[in-house]
Write an enzyme that holds these catalytic residues in place. Structure first.
Site, PDB file in Angstrom:
ATOM      1  N   ASP A 307       1.551  -8.739  36.706  1.00 22.11           N
ATOM      2  CA  ASP A 307       2.794  -9.358  36.248  1.00 22.11           C
ATOM      3  C   ASP A 307       3.479  -9.958  37.482  1.00 22.11           C
ATOM      4  OD1 ASP A 307       4.912 -10.272  34.750  1.00 22.11           O
ATOM      5  OD2 ASP A 307       5.195  -8.415  33.641  1.00 22.11           O
TER       6      ASP A 307
HETATM    7  C1  BGC Z   1       7.121 -10.748  32.193  1.00 16.65           C
HETATM    8  C2  BGC Z   1       5.827 -11.075  31.469  1.00 16.65           C
HETATM    9  C3  BGC Z   1       5.583 -12.562  31.480  1.00 16.65           C
HETATM   10  C4  BGC Z   1       5.591 -13.046  32.912  1.00 16.65           C
HETATM   11  C5  BGC Z   1       5.298 -14.535  33.047  1.00 16.65           C
HETATM   12  C6  BGC Z   1       7.224 -11.437  33.544  1.00 16.65           C
HETATM   13  O1  BGC Z   1       8.489 -11.327  34.086  1.00 16.65           O
HETATM   14  O2  BGC Z   1       7.222  -9.352  32.356  1.00 16.65           O
HETATM   15  O3  BGC Z   1       5.876 -10.578  30.153  1.00 16.65           O
HETATM   16  O4  BGC Z   1       4.385 -12.864  30.837  1.00 16.65           O
HETATM   17  O5  BGC Z   1       6.868 -12.797  33.474  1.00 16.65           O
HETATM   18  O6  BGC Z   1       6.335 -15.294  32.541  1.00 16.65           O
END
Ligand code: BGC
Length: 762
Positions: A307
């Site tokens: 993430d």
């Molecule tokens: C979130 C994810 C997301 C990623 C990309 C993160 O902050 O936890 O769920 O897919 O950002 O946008």
């Protein structure tokens, strides 16, 4: 469940999405091996690096991204031609039209194809309830509302449509679905989930994944899904996002793992990792979860992506790595294939150094790059790096919106309807009030046009708020609007109370504004005091208060609910949600949603429905399990009678199937839909059994007066739980089946003695 609209839509979609044959795996394997053999370490590590669009966007002298956003070709060329970066993602602040997406993706691919090995770039986006970041797309109810439909076919259709519209935006990779089991009701990401029950999450999750990916993830109408966030993200101890959880391995396997097992079976090709830490171990550094469980036990062979910034956070936030370089080695050795860095070359540089210093073996790099290239081939990127703008005539079409509307209709859940006050008569004079009455932000929630959804009212201007939908339904002349309160403060409450006196009924819209991730953290699950106060003041008018809740999680509304004659839970019903709410309030649609979570009564009583028996009262019933509304609760404008629960045998053996039948009769005078939920309870077991667990469900439609028999098949696997040794097995004993008010007991036995050491497997 089927009805004419659904069947027609499903038919036309399946024709529309007729897919090419899947390419044989081994031809892809050969191409991947041939390509890998030509790659330098730098080229390989570039493939493992994912940057955000900001990193290749034009900035002004102060370093701020210029608007409207444009690709900075110089930066792009550096990223791709010098560093061989293989993957990009996301948006830089606001939403684009399809033409703009075409420019971004085709520019990116043009440069990627100038690189030595001509490997197309892989672009990913959070199209989590429809295509979040493309203007004019079809925005669906958020996952929590989709769960309330208890209708996996609708989730499948949402997946098909969202995949079509994501490809129409030239993007082949969707960071969806969220498969986290939402145990802590305060967590700000509850609305992104399919609720608190593992079976519901896994059923809806597998269904949407099949919709996203179709029969061939590489055709021009499908995308790869991303199962996220592996694992155990939905139960932070504090209720705040990205805060620690304590989850014993047995519970991890019992509640949190099944949706991922099902998603892997459904063919999901990528997986994103939980940003938090469990039992003190950040998941991004957990070799046990990312390799032993995910790869060795579950045999997942797709891409594991970190993430956002989470590899460097192993150093800066979790303090399990003394330097950022150590963090990179830790994460990659644990099993991360691709890192959302997302702005710079730190991951790239450190990983190359780690390989040279022997801290990360080359075999580990090859393994990750092989997976990444494989998915790029599967997605058809080598043949078609950018889609054809002409191929998507149905983008944002009325027939797609009709599916979103049906989902909202089937999600909205009637929780209370004293004196059958609902449906309201269209001739009534209505006061519409409350902070969620006239904003799309409370219908769409976060991840709507922008990350936080804060510009939703601008971008969804052609969509109807609750107020606008009611005005359209019964005529502006019959509607008065007084805000009464903002989310956290009263606003001219006297005007609302005065208006109430002139009205026949009050539609009081309470809830939350849009938020995403840690911006949605709260210290108090109670609905803000001002909103409760507004409810109580309005109730004093003596006019019936119809409470409409537009919120991403179950804020505690016990006092407001007491003041209301009827309560409608709308969740975050999406772009068509205003119309769906008005249809239900005025009786054009009969509600059929059921709660996908326990609605708590008090802030210190946040227990899930699959509580342990000891939580049922333990001698003090006043403090036992007593939520405001239980998981699975939801009323209709008609009534359903359950009868004749029957099973084909009272002794079930391990290799047999139990057939369960129950008759459901629509005893009212309106047609209606009903989700029939089957729960089982093991009466005694070697590990304290859950009071009950959902094992099957089926949504049916019944005409007034009609009876249907619903059949379920139960086998030993449905009765299994994870035992002390981490094995999933059914233990012999007496079980109870419960379908609505009908119950029956049966015995389960195995031919061989139950052995905790050896029986069952994941
Ligand atoms: C979130 C994810 C997301 C990623 C990309 C993160 O902050 O936890 O769920 O897919 O950002 O946008």
């Amino acid at each position: 469940m089927k009805n004419i609209l659904l069947t027609t839509a499903a038919f036309s979609l399946s024709v529309l999405f007729a897919t090419a044959q899947i390419k044989p795996q081994n031809s892809i394997d050969q191409k991947v091996n041939a390509l890998l053999a030509k790659m330098t370490l730098e080229e390989k590590v570039g493939q493992m690096t994912n940057l955000t669009l900001d990193a290749i966007s034009k900035t002004d002298a102060a370093g701020k991204i210029v608007e409207p956003h444009e690709i900075d070709e110089q930066k792009l060329e550096e990223k791709i031609l010098k560093y061989h970066i293989g993957s990009f993602q996301n948006v830089a602040g606001h939403t684009y039209d399809r033409k703009h997406w075409y420019e971004i993706i085709s520019t990116m691919q043009r440069v990627a194809l100038q690189d030595r090995l001509k490997i197309p770039a892989l672009y990913g986006i959070d199209a989590i309830h429809g295509v979040t970041y493309t203007l004019g797309s079809t925005l669906f109810p958020q996952e929590i509302a989709m769960a309330a439909t208890f209708n996996p076919e609708l989730a499948h259709e949402e997946g098909e449509i969202s995949a079509y519209e994501t490809r129409a935006s030239y993007i082949p990779w969707n960071f969806s679905p969220v498969l986290d089991v939402a145990k802590n009701q305060a967590w700000p990401r509850i609305y992104e989930t399919f609720g608190e029950d593992p079976y519901l999450v896994k059923t809806m999750g597998a269904s949407i994944i099949k919709g996203y990916q179709g029969n061939n993830v590489g055709d021009k109408y499908h995308v790869t899904s991303t199962m996220k966030h592996f694992l155990g993200y939905g139960d932070p101890l504090s209720g705040k996002d990205r805060t620690p959880a304590w989850i014993p391995d047995r519970y991890m396997r019992e509640y949190f793992l099944p949706p991922f097992i099902e998603a892997i079976k459904a063919g999901s090709r990528t997986l994103m990792v939980n940003s938090s830490e469990i039992n003190g171990v950040p998941i991004h550094s957990s070799h046990y979860l990312l390799t032993d469980v995910l790869r060795k036990e579950l045999k997942f062979d797709g891409i594991v992506i970190s993430d956002w910034m989470d590899v460097s956070y192993l150093h800066t936030r979790h303090h399990v790595a003394a330097t950022e370089k150590d963090a990179v080695a830790l994460a990659v050795n644990a099993g991360i294939d691709m890192c959302i860095v997302p702005y710079d070359y730190s991951f790239y540089n450190y990983l190359i150094q780690c390989v040279h210093e022997g801290k990360v073996p080359m075999s580990r790099i090859d393994e990750s790059v092989r997976r990444i290239l494989h998915v790029k081939y599967e997605l058809g990127l080598f043949d078609r790096p950018v889609g054809n703008p002409e191929d998507y005539p149905d983008f944002g079409s009325d027939k797609f919106k009709a599916v979103s509307r049906q989902a909202a209709d089937e999600a909205i859940t009637l929780l209370k309807n004293n004196n059958q006050i609902l449906p309201l008569k269209k001739s009534m004079r209505i006061l519409v009030t409350g902070p969620t009455a006239n904003t799309m932000r409370s219908l769409d929630g976060g991840w709507s046009y922008t990350w936080q959804g804060e510009q939703d009212d601008k971008y969804a201007v052609d969509k109807k708020t609750i107020l606008e939908a009611i005005e359209q339904k019964i005529g502006k002349q019959n509607v008065q609007y007084e805000p009464g309160a903002a989310f956290d403060s009263l606003e001219n409450v006297n005007a609302a109370v005065a208006a109430a006196k002139q009205a026949d009924a009050i539609v009081l819209c309470l809830g939350e504004s849009s938020y995403t991730e840690n911006f949605g953290n709260i210290d108090d699950l109670n609905m803000p005091a001002a909103q409760t106060e507004l409810a109580q003041q309005l109730a004093k008018s003596g006019k019936p208060v119809i409470l409409v809740l537009a919120e991403g999680r179950p804020r505690i509304v016990t006092l407001a609910n007491n003041a209301a004659t009827a309560t409608l839970m709308a969740y975050l019903p999406g772009n068509e949600g205003g119309d769906a709410i008005a249809d239900i309030l005025f009786g054009d649609v009969n509600p059929s949603g059921k709660l996908p979570f326990t609605y708590p009564r008090s802030p210190n009583a946040l227990v899930n429905y699959y509580r342990k028996n000891i939580e049922n009262g333990n001698g003090d019933d006043s403090h036992g399990y007593h939520p405001l509304y239980e998981f699975g609760f939801g009323l209709s404008y008609t009534t359903f009678r359950y009868s004749n629960l029957r099973i084909d045998k009272h002794d079930l053996k391990d290799n047999e199937t139990l057939t369960v039948n129950v008759d459901v009769t629509n005893t009212g005078n309106r047609d209606g839909k009903e989700s029939v939920l089957l729960f089982t309870s093991e009466l005694y077991a070697s590990i304290a059994p859950d009071t009950k667990r959902l094992r099957a469900f089926n949504k049916i439609e019944l005409k007034a007066g009609e009876t249907k028999t619903v059949t379920f098949k139960i086998s030993a696997g449905d009765l299994a739980y994870v035992n002390d040794d981490g094995k999933t097995a059914a233990e012999p004993g007496e079980f109870k089946i419960q379908v609505a008010d009908q119950t029956l007991n049966f015995n389960y036995s195995t031919s061989k003695p139950f052995n905790k050491q050896t029986d069952g497997k994941l």
